[in-house]
Write an enzyme that holds these catalytic residues in place. Structure first.
Site, PDB file in Angstrom:
ATOM      1  N   GLY A  86       0.816  -1.206   0.000  1.00 60.01           N
ATOM      2  CA  GLY A  86       0.000   0.000   0.000  1.00 60.01           C
ATOM      3  C   GLY A  86       0.849   1.254   0.000  1.00 60.01           C
ATOM      4  O   GLY A  86       1.138   1.797  -1.041  1.00 60.01           O
ATOM      5  N   SER A 103       4.747  -5.474  -3.705  1.00 62.15           N
ATOM      6  CA  SER A 103       4.574  -4.030  -3.826  1.00 62.15           C
ATOM      7  C   SER A 103       5.234  -3.295  -2.661  1.00 62.15           C
ATOM      8  O   SER A 103       6.431  -3.450  -2.444  1.00 62.15           O
ATOM      9  CB  SER A 103       3.092  -3.693  -3.953  1.00 62.15           C
ATOM     10  OG  SER A 103       2.929  -2.367  -4.389  1.00 62.15           O
ATOM     11  N   TYR A 104       4.466  -2.500  -1.884  1.00 66.45           N
ATOM     12  CA  TYR A 104       5.096  -1.797  -0.765  1.00 66.45           C
ATOM     13  C   TYR A 104       5.565  -2.756   0.321  1.00 66.45           C
ATOM     14  O   TYR A 104       6.310  -2.368   1.226  1.00 66.45           O
ATOM     15  CB  TYR A 104       4.160  -0.739  -0.177  1.00 66.45           C
ATOM     16  CG  TYR A 104       4.902   0.291   0.656  1.00 66.45           C
ATOM     17  CD1 TYR A 104       5.572   1.356   0.050  1.00 66.45           C
ATOM     18  CD2 TYR A 104       4.976   0.172   2.032  1.00 66.45           C
ATOM     19  CE1 TYR A 104       6.283   2.264   0.806  1.00 66.45           C
ATOM     20  CE2 TYR A 104       5.682   1.084   2.798  1.00 66.45           C
ATOM     21  CZ  TYR A 104       6.331   2.131   2.175  1.00 66.45           C
ATOM     22  OH  TYR A 104       7.052   3.046   2.919  1.00 66.45           O
ATOM     23  N   ASP A 151       3.495  -5.168 -15.353  1.00 68.47           N
ATOM     24  CA  ASP A 151       3.142  -4.161 -14.347  1.00 68.47           C
ATOM     25  C   ASP A 151       3.892  -2.870 -14.645  1.00 68.47           C
ATOM     26  O   ASP A 151       5.114  -2.886 -14.796  1.00 68.47           O
ATOM     27  CB  ASP A 151       3.519  -4.677 -12.952  1.00 68.47           C
ATOM     28  CG  ASP A 151       3.329  -3.636 -11.858  1.00 68.47           C
ATOM     29  OD1 ASP A 151       2.448  -2.763 -12.015  1.00 68.47           O
ATOM     30  OD2 ASP A 151       4.041  -3.713 -10.847  1.00 68.47           O
ATOM     31  N   HIS A 187       0.969  -6.807 -11.679  1.00 67.61           N
ATOM     32  CA  HIS A 187       1.450  -6.455 -10.345  1.00 67.61           C
ATOM     33  C   HIS A 187       1.225  -7.585  -9.342  1.00 67.61           C
ATOM     34  O   HIS A 187       2.086  -7.852  -8.509  1.00 67.61           O
ATOM     35  CB  HIS A 187       0.706  -5.185  -9.891  1.00 67.61           C
ATOM     36  CG  HIS A 187       1.274  -4.542  -8.676  1.00 67.61           C
ATOM     37  ND1 HIS A 187       2.502  -3.924  -8.667  1.00 67.61           N
ATOM     38  CD2 HIS A 187       0.769  -4.388  -7.419  1.00 67.61           C
ATOM     39  CE1 HIS A 187       2.729  -3.421  -7.468  1.00 67.61           C
ATOM     40  NE2 HIS A 187       1.697  -3.695  -6.695  1.00 67.61           N
TER      41      HIS A 187
END
Length: 463
Positions: A88, A184-185, A384, A436
């Site tokens: 996020g 991701s994060y 992505d 992603h």
């Protein structure tokens, strides 16, 4: 007589000690049973056990994190424990990891039932999904300001406290082989938590967390190299014009703490006028047309070039929002027991907008953990455009690692599954055709990759 007395005394002590152990075990088993999921609404029958509930990580401020454990489909007592984290910052591992990617269930279109994921990662491991930090999904804090001052440091520390406390509730997982995974994060969350555990283990005489390594995908790694790699991906994939590419490269100082007005305008022009109606998390697949009720609207404009949002935005995200807001589902999950004053969402915009601290680069952490002997894999879906393969490759190339096995295509089902290169202490993998959320787009390839990671094996070449 004295010898007999000593024997009797020893026997009494042994019996009393055994009773204490049994009482403690009974309490632990009772705690586990309170968290047991008998069945979720609309769930198909399964043979593996599930548990979910809350673990307090800060008594004073009232922070508690929500977890969901799906044990392995067979031989769970011998298989490793794997923690999954979405990023996020502020996105739910229940929404994405569990319900769209590696979990055993998928939510159907009407949000009325679940169906099985044939490529669930709990075929090979016990999977522990954690909604982190407090304020994400069902995780909460009784101190409202915590939603406005979350950041990397507290998230990692709370996750460590969660694991220590969770393993006290589930002692059968103490000392079990343990791995961390995410995307991701979570490119921050995963190595930062690994470092916390690594330091904790060094400072503890008999550490209970048997950390062996981590695997992370499409990972935010280094602000400068990630941003350069992202703009390069946009241009080389014909998503932006030559003029816009040159303007962004001219006006954006990717090493600065804040972007300039000229940089923001150039990026906004690319997103608003040149991208078109595509899903940037998967540039070659159809996107789910947003509506006013969509919880997964792409938050690119406020996050690109600073923070990246985890979460592909297919319509399945909308189904998950309906399902996990159902009172019967929440009761079955032992969730929202305190009456959280907001509905469950896939991502928390409040946390995203108010993230307090974020490391500029994870490269020093990688180097420390490589030197510590952990098994580390980094993978990247190559369609992505939010945290693209070029970004990851730029970051990895500046770690200056020694190549052990040169770049080669790996195969599954007679087709190229992607490409890989093995360095001393780190394996890099691309997954062909994946966006992603790699396990969502290429579930078979993702599962094969995961199995080889757990086994410490090279991905299969054609020969």
């Amino acid at each position: 007589m004295e010898i007999i007395s000593r024997v009797c005394l020893g026997l009494v002590v042994f019996i009393l000690f055994s009773q204490v152990i049994l009482n403690v075990a009974a309490v632990i088993n009772e705690e586990q049973e309170l968290d047991r999921i008998t069945s979720l609404p609309g769930q198909p029958p399964v043979k593996f056990s599930q548990f979910s509930g809350y673990v307090t990580v800060d008594e004073q401020q009232g922070r508690a994190l929500f977890y969901w454990l799906t044990e392995a489909t067979s031989n769970s007592v011998t298989k490793p424990l794997v923690l999954w984290l979405n990023g996020g910052p502020g996105c739910s591992s229940v929404a994405y990891g569990a319900s769209e990617e590696i979990g055993p269930f998928r939510v159907n279109k009407t949000a009325s039932s679940l169906y099985l994921n044939k490529n669930s990662w709990n075929k090979d491991a016990n999977i522990l999904f954690l909604e982190s930090p407090a304020g994400v999904g069902f995780s909460y804090s009784n101190t409202s300001s915590n939603l406005l001052d979350s950041g990397d440091n507290r998230t990692a520390q709370d996750a460590l406290v969660f694991l220590v406390n969770w393993m006290s509730r589930f002692p059968q997982y103490k000392y079990r082989e343990f791995y961390i995974s995410g995307e991701s994060y979570a490119g921050h969350y995963v190595p930062q938590l690994a470092e916390k555990i690594y330091d904790y283990n060094k400072a503890t005489s008999r550490p209970s967390i048997n950390l062996k390594g981590f695997i992370v995908g499409n990972a935010v790694t280094d602000n400068y190299y990630d941003n350069i790699g992202t703009i390069s991906y946009w241009w080389t994939h014909s998503m932006i014009s030559d003029a816009t590419y040159k303007l962004i490269m001219k006006t954006c100082d990717f090493k600065a703490d804040k972007s300039s007005e000229q940089c923001d305008k150039a990026v906004s022009y690319a997103l608003d006028y040149e991208f078109g109606d595509i899903d940037p998390y998967s540039i070659y697949t159809p996107f789910c047309k947003p509506n006013n009720n969509s919880v997964g609207s792409v938050r690119l404009k406020n996050t690109l070039l600073r923070r990246r949002v985890s979460g592909y935005d297919p319509c399945t995200e909308n189904y998950a929002e309906i399902y996990y807001n159902r009172p019967d589902v929440q009761r079955a999950l032992h969730a929202n027991s305190t009456g959280i004053p907001y509905k469950w969402t896939a991502c928390s915009d409040v946390l995203i907008r108010n993230w307090n601290d974020s490391a500029t680069s994870m490269i020093p952490t990688y180097k420390k953990l490589i030197a510590g002997g952990l098994r580390i894999w980094v993978f990247s879906g190559d369609t992505d455009s939010v945290v693209p393969v070029t970004a990851t490759r730029f970051a990895l190339s500046h770690m200056n690692l020694t190549v052990q096995t040169r770049w080669y295509p790996w195969y599954t089902g007679g087709q190229v599954g992607g490409w890989t290169e093995v360095y001393e202490g780190l394996t890099f993998v691309t997954v062909r055709g994946a966006g992603h959320e790699v396990p969502l787009f290429e579930p078979k390839r993702a599962l094969l990759m995961f199995r080889n990671f757990l086994g410490g094996k090279l991905l299969p070449s054609k020969s």
